[in-house]
Design an enzyme around this catalytic site. Structure first.
Site, PDB file in Angstrom:
ATOM      1  N   ASP A  85       0.840  -1.205   0.000  1.00 50.19           N
ATOM      2  CA  ASP A  85       0.000   0.000   0.000  1.00 50.19           C
ATOM      3  C   ASP A  85       0.874   1.254   0.000  1.00 50.19           C
ATOM      4  O   ASP A  85       0.359   2.373  -0.075  1.00 50.19           O
ATOM      5  CB  ASP A  85      -1.001  -0.004   1.166  1.00 50.19           C
ATOM      6  N   SER A  86       2.201   1.068   0.039  1.00 49.90           N
ATOM      7  CA  SER A  86       3.114   2.192  -0.180  1.00 49.90           C
ATOM      8  C   SER A  86       2.848   2.817  -1.551  1.00 49.90           C
ATOM      9  O   SER A  86       3.308   3.929  -1.828  1.00 49.90           O
ATOM     10  CB  SER A  86       4.571   1.728  -0.090  1.00 49.90           C
ATOM     11  N   GLU A 130       9.360  -4.325  10.427  1.00 51.96           N
ATOM     12  CA  GLU A 130       9.796  -3.025   9.894  1.00 51.96           C
ATOM     13  C   GLU A 130      10.475  -2.181  10.974  1.00 51.96           C
ATOM     14  O   GLU A 130       9.952  -2.021  12.085  1.00 51.96           O
ATOM     15  CB  GLU A 130       8.591  -2.266   9.307  1.00 51.96           C
TER      16      GLU A 130
HETATM   17  O1  KIV Z   1       3.469  -1.072   1.593  1.00 49.69           O
HETATM   18  C1  KIV Z   1       4.611  -1.535   1.532  1.00 49.69           C
HETATM   19  O2  KIV Z   1       5.350  -1.346   0.559  1.00 49.69           O
HETATM   20  C2  KIV Z   1       5.059  -2.333   2.658  1.00 49.69           C
HETATM   21  C3  KIV Z   1       6.515  -2.597   2.764  1.00 49.69           C
HETATM   22  C4  KIV Z   1       7.184  -1.353   3.150  1.00 49.69           C
HETATM   23  C5  KIV Z   1       6.808  -3.725   3.676  1.00 49.69           C
HETATM   24  O3  KIV Z   1       4.283  -2.693   3.504  1.00 49.69           O
END
Ligand code: KIV
Length: 275
Positions: A49-50, A187
């Protein structure tokens, strides 16, 4: 004739079986074309969701919707053949109840055909994880810094900075493993804690800013390529594509303005005279 693809995709049980073995390579991707490249080198592609921050310029992942995740999950499945594709459950799509989580995760699996989902939370999500796994949904958990909680935690800081905080994070790791998660993203925790967590649980730990003591690593692709304007301090850059893209766009703009860009004749030789 078989309609199955000849290349067998890596599955969640394959990743679980890698505990303590060869490091698990994981990278985010949100597009078919970057997924095609990542697929050649990665065991797991995470449709994180990044994407809210990386693709849409949002400040946090909180506004990301299930429809956004499903659209990009589709693209990544189309671009990849071999890696396990894991799609993140966005904020608000799984926390209310285990039934809500199951229904939305089932929708993600059906509509994208991805192999697993990821959700944030340790002990508080354990019952939900068990409910989903028992009903056929492979779950990757995510503990330590959980960015969807930004409005309650206040900042994207490393977790477990005081040794007194370690027990709670270890309890989270044990709870998600016990609940049946096939792996857990950890994380922003320092190496001694990452090592302790990795030794404590029977499932692979996949670190992001959590040292090589984990069973694998995940990074946001645009961060490690040097394309994101703001990158967490722990990210090593493996490329510097931002300046390269800017240079190419600047040359293009200059050629258009000067009308010096080539016409189609260099591709399609014209018969007869030029107008
Ligand atoms: O949303 C994302 O890209 C993530 C990673 C940072 C682990 O959750």
């Amino acid at each position: 004739m078989s309609v199955q693809s000849e290349i067998r995709r890596i599955t969640a049980p394959d990743i679980l079986a890698r505990k303590g073995g060869e490091p698990i390579v994981c990278l985010t991707s949100y597009h078919a074309h970057t997924a095609r490249i990542a697929d050649q080198y990665c065991d797991v592609i995470l449709v994180g969701d990044s994407l809210g921050m990386v693709m849409h310029g949002l400040e946090t992942t909180v506004p990301v919707t299930l429809d956004m995740m499903i659209l990009q999950g589709h693209a990544v499945m189309r671009g990849s053949k071999r890696a396990l594709v894991v799609v993140d459950m966005p904020f608000g799509s799984y926390e209310a109840s285990k039934e809500q989580a199951f229904m939305n995760a089932a929708r993600v699996l059906k509509e994208t055909t991805c192999g697993a989902i990821k959700l944030e939370g340790g002990r508080r999500m354990a019952e939900t994880i068990a409910f989903m796994v028992e009903r056929g949904i492979p779950v990757m958990a995510h503990i330590g810094l959980t960015p969807q909680s930004i409005n309650t935690i206040g900042s994207f800081r490393a977790q477990g900075r005081e040794e007194a905080d370690w027990a709670a994070i270890e309890a989270d790791a044990l709870a998600v493993a016990q609940a049946g998660a096939f792996s857990v993203v950890i994380e922003a925790v320092a190496e001694p804690l990452a090592r302790k967590l990795t030794q404590a649980v029977s499932i692979p730990t996949i670190g992001i800013g959590a040292s090589p003591a984990c069973d694998g690593q995940v990074l946001v692709m645009e961060d490690m390529l040097g394309l994101s304007p703001r990158v967490p301090k722990f990210v090593k850059r493996f490329g510097d594509l931002g300046p390269g893209i800017e240079k190419a766009i600047a040359s293009y703009a200059a050629e258009v303005r000067a009308r010096t860009f080539p016409g189609p004749e260099h591709v399609y030789p014209m018969k007869g005279k030029k107008a």
